[in-house]
Design a protein around this motif. Sequence first.
Motif, PDB file in Angstrom:
ATOM      1  N   ARG A 158      -2.857  -2.304   4.660  1.00  0.00           N
ATOM      2  CA  ARG A 158      -1.846  -1.281   5.203  1.00  0.00           C
ATOM      3  C   ARG A 158      -1.252  -0.640   4.050  1.00  0.00           C
ATOM      4  O   ARG A 158      -0.798  -1.360   2.857  1.00  0.00           O
ATOM      5  N   ALA A 166       5.918  -2.356   6.096  1.00  0.00           N
ATOM      6  CA  ALA A 166       4.527  -2.700   6.452  1.00  0.00           C
ATOM      7  C   ALA A 166       4.462  -3.647   7.608  1.00  0.00           C
ATOM      8  O   ALA A 166       3.211  -3.709   8.082  1.00  0.00           O
ATOM      9  N   VAL A 190      -0.881  -5.416   1.748  1.00  0.00           N
ATOM     10  CA  VAL A 190      -0.020  -4.267   1.765  1.00  0.00           C
ATOM     11  C   VAL A 190      -0.127  -3.756   0.159  1.00  0.00           C
ATOM     12  O   VAL A 190       0.018  -4.471  -0.641  1.00  0.00           O
TER      13      VAL A 190
END
Length: 198
Positions: A89, A96, A65
Motif C-alpha cells: 500500500r 494506510a 506500507v
Amino acid sequence: MRFGPLTIGFDERVLTPRPWTVRQSEWGAWLLDELPPGPVLELCCGAGQIGLLATYGSDRALVQVDRSEAACAWAAENAARAGRETDVRKASLEDALEADERFALVLADPPWVPHDAIARYPEDPPEAIDGGEDGLDLARQCVGVVARHLLPGGRAILQLGTEAQLVALRPAVREAGLRVVAQQVVAPRGGVLLQLGS
C-alpha cells in the motif's frame, strides 16, 4: 543483493537494504511461532526485504506500507520474485489501514536520521532517512499505528538508530499504552531494535 535466502532488487530511489536488518527479520520470524493467528504488517517497508524475510516459509498474510511509489514498486516486485502474494500500500502511516485491521506482528524501520544530519549520507534518498528534528517523527507515528492495530498478545519490532533514541521514544511508548518487552543493539553505526507489546 542477497538478504538471507532472498534476492532483493532496488535502485537509487530507495534505501539500500542494510545487512544488519536481517536481525529484525529473524527476530520477527522467531516470534511468529508464539504469536496469535493473524497477518503481519511492515511499516516504512522500503524495498520490502524485512517483512519478506520475516514471513519466509510462513503462510501469514503480509501487508507492506510505504509513502514512496518507488519503494512500493520494488516491494511488490521483490514479493513476486520470492513467490509471495503481498498487499503493498502506497500511503502515509495515518491513512494506510482500516480502523478494524489488526496484526499479530508489526515490523517498522522508519527513517531515524535527524533532519540536520541527513547531508552526512549523500548516497541515501533524503526522504528515506529524514526522521525530523530529533529523528523520531516517523517512529512516534509507528508507535501510534502499533497501539491502534496490534492484536492482543501481538508484538511489534521497531528499528531506531541509537540507544539514545530508544530512551527518548519510551515516553511515547508509555503514552500509547504499550510496553517495551525487549531490546537489542544490532549495529554500532545504527541499528537498535525495540520489541513492543500491549
